[in-house]
Write a protein that holds these residues in place. Sequence first.
Motif, short mmCIF file in Angstrom:
data_model
loop_
_atom_site.label_atom_id
_atom_site.label_comp_id
_atom_site.label_asym_id
_atom_site.label_seq_id
_atom_site.Cartn_x
_atom_site.Cartn_y
_atom_site.Cartn_z
N ALA A 69 0.86 -1.19 0.00
CA ALA A 69 0.00 0.00 0.00
C ALA A 69 0.89 1.24 0.00
CB ALA A 69 -0.92 0.02 1.21
N ILE A 70 0.43 2.30 -0.67
CA ILE A 70 1.24 3.49 -0.86
C ILE A 70 0.54 4.71 -0.26
CG2 ILE A 70 2.42 4.97 -2.54
CD1 ILE A 70 3.42 2.12 -2.67
N TYR A 71 1.29 5.49 0.52
CA TYR A 71 0.83 6.78 1.01
C TYR A 71 1.62 7.85 0.29
CZ TYR A 71 0.56 10.76 4.34
OH TYR A 71 0.40 12.00 4.93
N ILE A 72 0.92 8.75 -0.44
CA ILE A 72 1.58 9.79 -1.21
C ILE A 72 1.44 11.11 -0.48
CG2 ILE A 72 1.59 11.04 -3.41
CD1 ILE A 72 0.48 8.43 -4.68
N ALA A 73 2.58 11.63 -0.02
CA ALA A 73 2.58 12.85 0.80
C ALA A 73 3.48 13.92 0.19
CB ALA A 73 3.04 12.52 2.22
N THR A 74 3.60 13.90 -1.13
CA THR A 74 4.36 14.92 -1.84
C THR A 74 3.49 16.17 -2.00
OG1 THR A 74 3.51 14.25 -4.00
CG2 THR A 74 5.49 13.11 -3.20
N PRO A 75 4.06 17.28 -2.49
CA PRO A 75 3.21 18.39 -2.92
C PRO A 75 2.27 17.94 -4.03
CG PRO A 75 5.46 19.14 -2.62
CD PRO A 75 5.50 17.64 -2.51
N PRO A 76 1.16 18.67 -4.26
CA PRO A 76 0.14 18.23 -5.21
C PRO A 76 0.63 17.96 -6.63
CG PRO A 76 -0.74 19.94 -3.81
CD PRO A 76 0.72 19.84 -3.48
N ALA A 89 0.40 -0.50 -10.66
CA ALA A 89 1.17 -1.61 -10.09
C ALA A 89 0.31 -2.49 -9.19
CB ALA A 89 2.36 -1.07 -9.31
N GLY A 90 -0.98 -2.15 -9.08
CA GLY A 90 -1.90 -2.96 -8.28
C GLY A 90 -1.86 -2.68 -6.80
N LYS A 91 -1.33 -1.50 -6.42
CA LYS A 91 -1.19 -1.19 -5.00
C LYS A 91 -2.14 -0.06 -4.59
CE LYS A 91 3.39 -3.12 -4.87
NZ LYS A 91 4.78 -3.07 -4.39
N PRO A 92 -2.98 -0.29 -3.58
CA PRO A 92 -3.93 0.74 -3.15
C PRO A 92 -3.20 1.97 -2.64
CG PRO A 92 -3.85 -1.08 -1.57
CD PRO A 92 -3.07 -1.51 -2.77
N VAL A 93 -3.87 3.12 -2.78
CA VAL A 93 -3.23 4.41 -2.52
C VAL A 93 -4.05 5.23 -1.54
CG1 VAL A 93 -2.58 6.63 -3.55
CG2 VAL A 93 -2.10 4.49 -4.78
N TYR A 94 -3.34 5.86 -0.61
CA TYR A 94 -3.87 6.90 0.28
C TYR A 94 -3.11 8.16 -0.09
CZ TYR A 94 -4.81 9.32 4.77
OH TYR A 94 -5.18 10.21 5.74
N VAL A 95 -3.77 9.15 -0.71
CA VAL A 95 -3.08 10.33 -1.23
C VAL A 95 -3.51 11.57 -0.46
CG1 VAL A 95 -4.82 10.70 -3.05
CG2 VAL A 95 -2.51 11.65 -3.32
N GLU A 96 -2.55 12.43 -0.20
CA GLU A 96 -2.82 13.65 0.56
C GLU A 96 -3.74 14.60 -0.20
OE1 GLU A 96 -2.66 15.14 3.31
OE2 GLU A 96 -1.63 13.59 4.44
N LEU A 120 -8.50 3.58 -3.88
CA LEU A 120 -7.90 4.91 -3.75
C LEU A 120 -8.69 5.70 -2.71
CD1 LEU A 120 -6.10 7.31 -4.60
CD2 LEU A 120 -7.66 7.70 -6.53
N VAL A 121 -7.99 6.26 -1.73
CA VAL A 121 -8.58 7.09 -0.68
C VAL A 121 -7.86 8.43 -0.67
CG1 VAL A 121 -9.15 7.30 1.76
CG2 VAL A 121 -9.05 5.03 0.71
N VAL A 122 -8.61 9.51 -0.48
CA VAL A 122 -8.03 10.85 -0.38
C VAL A 122 -8.04 11.29 1.08
CG1 VAL A 122 -8.15 13.24 -1.18
CG2 VAL A 122 -8.77 11.35 -2.73
N ALA A 123 -6.97 11.94 1.51
CA ALA A 123 -6.74 12.23 2.93
C ALA A 123 -7.49 13.45 3.44
CB ALA A 123 -5.25 12.38 3.20
N HIS A 124 -8.80 13.45 3.27
CA HIS A 124 -9.62 14.46 3.94
C HIS A 124 -9.90 13.93 5.35
CE1 HIS A 124 -10.07 17.11 0.58
NE2 HIS A 124 -10.51 16.15 -0.20
N TYR A 125 -8.86 13.99 6.17
CA TYR A 125 -8.83 13.24 7.41
C TYR A 125 -9.66 13.83 8.54
CZ TYR A 125 -5.03 16.63 8.25
OH TYR A 125 -4.28 17.78 8.36
N ARG A 126 -10.11 15.07 8.38
CA ARG A 126 -10.96 15.63 9.44
C ARG A 126 -12.30 14.89 9.54
NH1 ARG A 126 -7.27 19.46 9.22
NH2 ARG A 126 -7.05 20.81 11.03
N ARG A 127 -12.70 14.22 8.49
CA ARG A 127 -13.91 13.40 8.52
C ARG A 127 -13.89 12.37 9.65
NH1 ARG A 127 -16.82 11.94 3.38
NH2 ARG A 127 -16.69 13.77 2.06
N ALA A 128 -12.71 11.95 10.06
CA ALA A 128 -12.60 10.87 11.04
C ALA A 128 -12.26 11.36 12.44
CB ALA A 128 -11.53 9.87 10.58
N GLN A 129 -12.04 12.66 12.60
CA GLN A 129 -11.64 13.18 13.91
C GLN A 129 -12.87 13.37 14.81
OE1 GLN A 129 -9.44 16.76 12.97
NE2 GLN A 129 -7.52 15.62 12.72
N PRO A 130 -12.71 13.14 16.13
CA PRO A 130 -13.84 13.22 17.06
C PRO A 130 -14.61 14.54 17.01
CG PRO A 130 -11.98 12.17 18.13
CD PRO A 130 -11.48 12.64 16.80
#
Length: 324
Positions: A69-76, A89-96, A120-130
Amino acid sequence: MNEIKWGIIGCGDVTEVKSGPAFNKIANSKLVAVMRRDAAKAEDYAKRHGVPKWYSNAADLINDPEVNAIYIATPPLQHEEYTIAALSAGKPVYVEKPMALDGAAALRMAEAAKNTGVKLVVAHYRRAQPLFLKIKSLLEEKAIGDVRFVTLKMLQPAASNVIANSEENWRINPAISGGGLFHDLAPHQLDLMLYYFGKALKFQGIASKKDHASPVDDLVTGQILFEKGITFSGTWCFAVPKNETADCCEIIGSKGKISFAVFGQSIKLDVDGATETIDFEPLQHVEQPMIEKVVAYFRGEDTNPCSAEVALETMKIMDSFTAS
């Protein structure tokens, strides 16, 4: 996929605390490799964080057989290229966030996920914060009655301290970031509006430069019409004096209002003349709740916490606000 073995592309400042350490603090998740174009910095990050492998070439990390699995944390600028390469390459992605430079690039990424059948998931991570989950529950419980409209102000001086630190101020280079600080901060805010109020039926905006020497717009205004007639009006300005700094979102309902700072730690609930403040402890790793959901999704235990199609809507809204 039993254990998610992560590789990070772009192990820069944003991954030091916000996200990187969280990959090793979640069940069935492990950070096994990192990549940065500067090999010495990649090695330094890996050694400090106890990561066994490091690379200076993204293709080498993507093709590492241990990484699944790949986490992409580069600039856009690099999000599209690396996302499509990893999906191919067949690897799921979590992109910033923001998902890409613009909506056209985001659409190509969404289509690549659909065509390859890779997650593929996009890191709109505030959705998961309490804090933001609490706001969602208050809205669903109709704590303020039926929502009428939403207003948002994000006002910062040019040298804002809201954004993450970086060695190079790439956030005000539109070729790398897609725009200015609006493109870095507004994805959080606009995604929350979609999360709370559903489909955006209409949207439009105006962008301009108050500091004419700046390469990017520093004043953006926008309006959205959501389902059920809910309207949103937002103002982002990154050229105000320090004493005019503001981070305030107000959701006005038929019985009261919910007020909060998107980059704060509390909610203010006003109903029938009574005020309640709900405080939350700062999270050590702000992306950890979202990464937990991503791991569950990649393992087939839950649904996608923020799909490419959903994040694409945020990109379309941002494009419409800054088109002028």
